[in-house]
Motif scaffolding. Structure first.
Motif, short mmCIF file in Angstrom:
data_model
loop_
_atom_site.label_atom_id
_atom_site.label_comp_id
_atom_site.label_asym_id
_atom_site.label_seq_id
_atom_site.Cartn_x
_atom_site.Cartn_y
_atom_site.Cartn_z
N SER A 61 0.84 -1.20 0.00
CA SER A 61 0.00 0.00 0.00
C SER A 61 0.87 1.25 0.00
O SER A 61 0.61 2.21 -0.73
CB SER A 61 -0.93 -0.01 1.21
OG SER A 61 -1.68 1.17 1.28
N GLN A 62 1.92 1.23 0.83
CA GLN A 62 2.83 2.38 0.88
C GLN A 62 3.54 2.57 -0.46
O GLN A 62 3.68 3.70 -0.94
CB GLN A 62 3.86 2.19 2.00
CG GLN A 62 3.27 2.31 3.38
CD GLN A 62 4.25 1.93 4.47
OE1 GLN A 62 5.17 1.14 4.25
NE2 GLN A 62 4.03 2.47 5.66
N LYS A 65 1.49 4.24 -3.01
CA LYS A 65 1.35 5.67 -2.75
C LYS A 65 2.66 6.43 -2.93
O LYS A 65 2.73 7.62 -2.69
CB LYS A 65 0.85 5.89 -1.32
CG LYS A 65 -0.53 5.34 -1.06
CD LYS A 65 -0.89 5.45 0.41
CE LYS A 65 -2.20 4.76 0.71
NZ LYS A 65 -2.48 4.70 2.15
N GLN A 67 5.35 5.92 -1.20
CA GLN A 67 5.98 6.10 0.12
C GLN A 67 7.05 5.03 0.33
O GLN A 67 6.87 4.08 1.08
CB GLN A 67 4.93 6.01 1.23
CG GLN A 67 3.85 7.04 1.11
CD GLN A 67 2.70 6.78 2.07
OE1 GLN A 67 2.49 5.67 2.54
NE2 GLN A 67 1.93 7.82 2.35
N TYR A 68 8.18 5.20 -0.36
CA TYR A 68 9.27 4.23 -0.23
C TYR A 68 10.58 4.95 -0.49
O TYR A 68 10.60 6.10 -0.94
CB TYR A 68 9.10 3.07 -1.20
CG TYR A 68 9.03 3.47 -2.66
CD1 TYR A 68 10.18 3.59 -3.42
CD2 TYR A 68 7.80 3.74 -3.26
CE1 TYR A 68 10.11 3.98 -4.75
CE2 TYR A 68 7.73 4.12 -4.59
CZ TYR A 68 8.89 4.23 -5.33
OH TYR A 68 8.81 4.61 -6.63
#
Length: 82
Positions: A61-62, A65, A67-68
Protein backbone atom coordinates in the motif's frame (compact mmCIF):
# COMPACT_ATOMS: atom_id res chain seq x y z
CA UNK A 1 24.21 -43.17 2.11
CA UNK A 2 20.51 -43.52 2.92
CA UNK A 3 19.80 -39.98 1.67
CA UNK A 4 21.58 -40.74 -1.59
CA UNK A 5 19.58 -43.96 -2.09
CA UNK A 6 16.36 -42.09 -1.34
CA UNK A 7 17.27 -39.45 -3.94
CA UNK A 8 18.02 -42.16 -6.48
CA UNK A 9 14.65 -43.83 -5.79
CA UNK A 10 12.83 -40.53 -6.20
CA UNK A 11 14.58 -39.85 -9.51
CA UNK A 12 13.83 -43.37 -10.76
CA UNK A 13 10.18 -42.94 -9.82
CA UNK A 14 10.04 -39.62 -11.66
CA UNK A 15 11.49 -41.20 -14.78
CA UNK A 16 9.02 -44.07 -14.59
CA UNK A 17 6.11 -41.66 -14.18
CA UNK A 18 7.31 -39.51 -17.08
CA UNK A 19 7.46 -42.62 -19.27
CA UNK A 20 3.93 -43.63 -18.26
CA UNK A 21 2.68 -40.10 -18.78
CA UNK A 22 4.12 -39.92 -22.27
CA UNK A 23 2.57 -43.27 -23.18
CA UNK A 24 -0.99 -42.55 -22.08
CA UNK A 25 -3.72 -41.28 -24.36
CA UNK A 26 -6.33 -41.23 -21.59
CA UNK A 27 -7.50 -37.65 -21.23
CA UNK A 28 -9.40 -38.44 -18.00
CA UNK A 29 -6.20 -39.78 -16.43
CA UNK A 30 -4.25 -36.69 -17.46
CA UNK A 31 -6.98 -34.48 -16.02
CA UNK A 32 -6.89 -36.35 -12.71
CA UNK A 33 -3.11 -36.18 -12.53
CA UNK A 34 -3.16 -32.46 -13.24
CA UNK A 35 -5.67 -31.97 -10.43
CA UNK A 36 -3.40 -33.89 -8.03
CA UNK A 37 -0.55 -31.49 -8.78
CA UNK A 38 -2.81 -28.46 -8.47
CA UNK A 39 -4.16 -29.68 -5.13
CA UNK A 40 -0.63 -30.26 -3.82
CA UNK A 41 0.63 -26.84 -4.86
CA UNK A 42 1.26 -24.70 -1.79
CA UNK A 43 0.99 -20.96 -2.06
CA UNK A 44 3.80 -19.32 -0.05
CA UNK A 45 1.32 -16.65 1.07
CA UNK A 46 -0.68 -19.26 2.99
CA UNK A 47 2.45 -20.21 4.95
CA UNK A 48 2.89 -16.68 6.29
CA UNK A 49 1.54 -15.61 9.63
CA UNK A 50 -1.30 -13.06 9.76
CA UNK A 51 1.21 -10.48 11.01
CA UNK A 52 3.54 -11.14 8.08
CA UNK A 53 0.66 -10.87 5.60
CA UNK A 54 -0.44 -7.56 7.18
CA UNK A 55 3.12 -6.23 7.00
CA UNK A 56 3.38 -7.08 3.32
CA UNK A 57 -0.03 -5.53 2.62
CA UNK A 58 1.04 -2.33 4.41
CA UNK A 59 4.30 -2.24 2.43
CA UNK A 60 2.50 -2.73 -0.88
CA UNK A 61 0.00 0.00 0.00
CA UNK A 62 2.83 2.38 0.88
CA UNK A 63 4.65 1.56 -2.36
CA UNK A 64 1.47 2.21 -4.36
CA UNK A 65 1.35 5.67 -2.75
CA UNK A 66 5.01 6.34 -3.55
CA UNK A 67 5.98 6.10 0.12
CA UNK A 68 9.27 4.23 -0.23
CA UNK A 69 13.01 4.82 -0.42
CA UNK A 70 15.56 3.52 -2.91
CA UNK A 71 17.77 0.52 -2.20
CA UNK A 72 20.77 2.83 -2.12
CA UNK A 73 19.21 5.05 0.53
CA UNK A 74 18.21 2.03 2.60
CA UNK A 75 21.77 0.68 2.44
CA UNK A 76 23.18 4.06 3.46
CA UNK A 77 20.85 4.13 6.48
CA UNK A 78 21.85 0.56 7.38
CA UNK A 79 25.56 1.44 7.16
CA UNK A 80 25.06 4.37 9.57
CA UNK A 81 23.61 2.01 12.21
CA UNK A 82 26.47 -0.50 11.98
Amino acid sequence: MNVNMNTMNIEATKLELMHLLLQTQEESLLTRLKKVFEDERVDWWDNLSVEEQKGIDIGLSQADKGQYISDEEAMNRFKKWH
